[in-house]
Design a protein around this motif. Structure first.
Motif, PDB file in Angstrom:
ATOM      1  N   MET A 286      16.360   2.858  59.654  1.00 36.74           N
ATOM      2  CA  MET A 286      15.893   3.404  60.762  1.00 36.74           C
ATOM      3  C   MET A 286      16.745   4.236  61.547  1.00 36.74           C
ATOM      4  O   MET A 286      16.552   4.882  62.151  1.00 36.74           O
ATOM      5  CB  MET A 286      15.282   2.405  61.644  1.00 36.74           C
ATOM      6  N   THR A 287      18.090   4.010  61.152  1.00 35.30           N
ATOM      7  CA  THR A 287      19.086   4.945  61.747  1.00 35.30           C
ATOM      8  C   THR A 287      19.542   6.140  60.803  1.00 35.30           C
ATOM      9  O   THR A 287      20.497   6.808  61.196  1.00 35.30           O
ATOM     10  CB  THR A 287      20.327   4.222  62.146  1.00 35.30           C
ATOM     11  N   ALA A 288      18.764   6.295  59.579  1.00 38.76           N
ATOM     12  CA  ALA A 288      19.182   7.152  58.633  1.00 38.76           C
ATOM     13  C   ALA A 288      19.316   8.697  59.199  1.00 38.76           C
ATOM     14  O   ALA A 288      20.248   9.314  58.992  1.00 38.76           O
ATOM     15  CB  ALA A 288      18.468   7.096  57.668  1.00 38.76           C
ATOM     16  N   PRO A 289      18.503   9.076  60.093  1.00 37.65           N
ATOM     17  CA  PRO A 289      18.489  10.390  60.733  1.00 37.65           C
ATOM     18  C   PRO A 289      20.019  10.565  61.522  1.00 37.65           C
ATOM     19  O   PRO A 289      20.239  11.824  61.730  1.00 37.65           O
ATOM     20  CB  PRO A 289      17.140  10.569  61.533  1.00 37.65           C
ATOM     21  N   PHE A 290      20.506   9.476  62.066  1.00 41.98           N
ATOM     22  CA  PHE A 290      21.541   9.801  62.841  1.00 41.98           C
ATOM     23  C   PHE A 290      22.945   9.384  61.900  1.00 41.98           C
ATOM     24  O   PHE A 290      23.959   9.545  62.674  1.00 41.98           O
ATOM     25  CB  PHE A 290      21.322   8.548  64.161  1.00 41.98           C
ATOM     26  N   SER A 291      22.862   9.183  60.830  1.00 39.04           N
ATOM     27  CA  SER A 291      24.258   9.205  60.041  1.00 39.04           C
ATOM     28  C   SER A 291      24.313  10.260  59.229  1.00 39.04           C
ATOM     29  O   SER A 291      23.108  10.895  58.577  1.00 39.04           O
ATOM     30  CB  SER A 291      24.120   7.779  59.389  1.00 39.04           C
ATOM     31  N   HIS A 292      25.480  10.668  58.857  1.00 40.35           N
ATOM     32  CA  HIS A 292      25.672  11.940  58.051  1.00 40.35           C
ATOM     33  C   HIS A 292      26.886  11.516  57.161  1.00 40.35           C
ATOM     34  O   HIS A 292      27.781  10.735  57.509  1.00 40.35           O
ATOM     35  CB  HIS A 292      25.871  13.291  58.841  1.00 40.35           C
ATOM     36  N   GLY A 293      27.314  12.348  56.274  1.00 43.85           N
ATOM     37  CA  GLY A 293      28.123  12.199  55.125  1.00 43.85           C
ATOM     38  C   GLY A 293      29.341  13.042  55.625  1.00 43.85           C
ATOM     39  O   GLY A 293      29.911  13.360  54.751  1.00 43.85           O
ATOM     40  N   GLY A 294      29.480  13.586  56.856  1.00 43.39           N
ATOM     41  CA  GLY A 294      30.551  14.467  57.185  1.00 43.39           C
ATOM     42  C   GLY A 294      30.261  15.332  57.901  1.00 43.39           C
ATOM     43  O   GLY A 294      28.989  15.666  58.350  1.00 43.39           O
TER      44      GLY A 294
ATOM     45  N   GLY B 116      30.057  18.675  57.705  1.00 42.29           N
ATOM     46  CA  GLY B 116      29.357  19.917  57.021  1.00 42.29           C
ATOM     47  C   GLY B 116      27.853  19.364  56.967  1.00 42.29           C
ATOM     48  O   GLY B 116      26.923  20.244  57.032  1.00 42.29           O
ATOM     49  N   HIS B 117      27.583  18.201  56.406  1.00 46.22           N
ATOM     50  CA  HIS B 117      26.374  17.676  56.351  1.00 46.22           C
ATOM     51  C   HIS B 117      25.778  17.731  57.744  1.00 46.22           C
ATOM     52  O   HIS B 117      24.578  18.037  57.909  1.00 46.22           O
ATOM     53  CB  HIS B 117      26.311  15.937  56.047  1.00 46.22           C
ATOM     54  N   LEU B 118      26.358  17.228  58.742  1.00 43.75           N
ATOM     55  CA  LEU B 118      25.751  17.339  60.045  1.00 43.75           C
ATOM     56  C   LEU B 118      25.358  18.718  60.927  1.00 43.75           C
ATOM     57  O   LEU B 118      24.371  19.026  61.103  1.00 43.75           O
ATOM     58  CB  LEU B 118      26.708  16.464  60.970  1.00 43.75           C
ATOM     59  N   LEU B 119      26.461  19.614  60.308  1.00 44.17           N
ATOM     60  CA  LEU B 119      26.288  21.066  60.653  1.00 44.17           C
ATOM     61  C   LEU B 119      24.954  21.719  60.057  1.00 44.17           C
ATOM     62  O   LEU B 119      24.249  22.489  60.546  1.00 44.17           O
ATOM     63  CB  LEU B 119      27.439  21.571  60.447  1.00 44.17           C
TER      64      LEU B 119
END
Length: 139
Positions: A1-9, A11-14
């Motif tokens: 459920m928290t997948a949209p709020f986690s990123h692999g770094g 660059g991924h978030l940007l």
């Protein structure tokens, strides 16, 4: 459920944010209820993926594709000129990311199934919101 709020770094978030922010703004222009409907649709469509897909995914791209699916479909469902122009403008602007809905066009390590489930969730939200706003034909 928290997948949209986690990123692999960063660059991924940007990468996700550069698409998420303008698409979110466009949906929010239509109303907070529409925006909430997209998020609920994305989560509802993601449940089977979370339960049945063998590999987990993370990132905001499922929501990005949900926003995109909503914006592409809402104009055609409402058949109002401004909604149609919005859908067409979004299609012309973001058509380049549509192929990643299919596994053959998705790079290794990118969750095409997360993209596809988000897109379907956004389309479900568009259908629900358009249906809610249509006048009752029995009146």
């Amino acid at each position: 459920m928290t997948a949209p709020f986690s990123h692999g770094g960063f660059g991924h978030l940007l990468a996700n944010s550069l698409t998420f922010l303008p698409l979110s703004w466009l949906v929010l222009l239509r109303g907070r209820g529409d925006y909430l409907a997209v998020w609920l649709g994305v989560y509802a469509a993601a449940i089977p993926v979370w339960l049945l897909w063998p590999v987990g995914s993370h990132g905001l791209s499922g929501v990005v594709y949900g926003l995109l699916g909503y914006l592409l479909l809402i104009g055609w469902l409402e058949r109002r000129i401004l909604s149609l122009v919005l859908s067409l403008a979004v299609l012309l602007t973001y058509a380049g990311i549509l192929p990643s809905l299919l596994p053959i066009f998705s790079p290794p390590g990118v969750s095409w199934i997360g993209h596809l489930s988000g897109f379907v969730g956004g389309m479900l939200a568009a259908w629900a919101m358009a249906r809610q706003k249509l006048p009752d034909p029995r009146v």
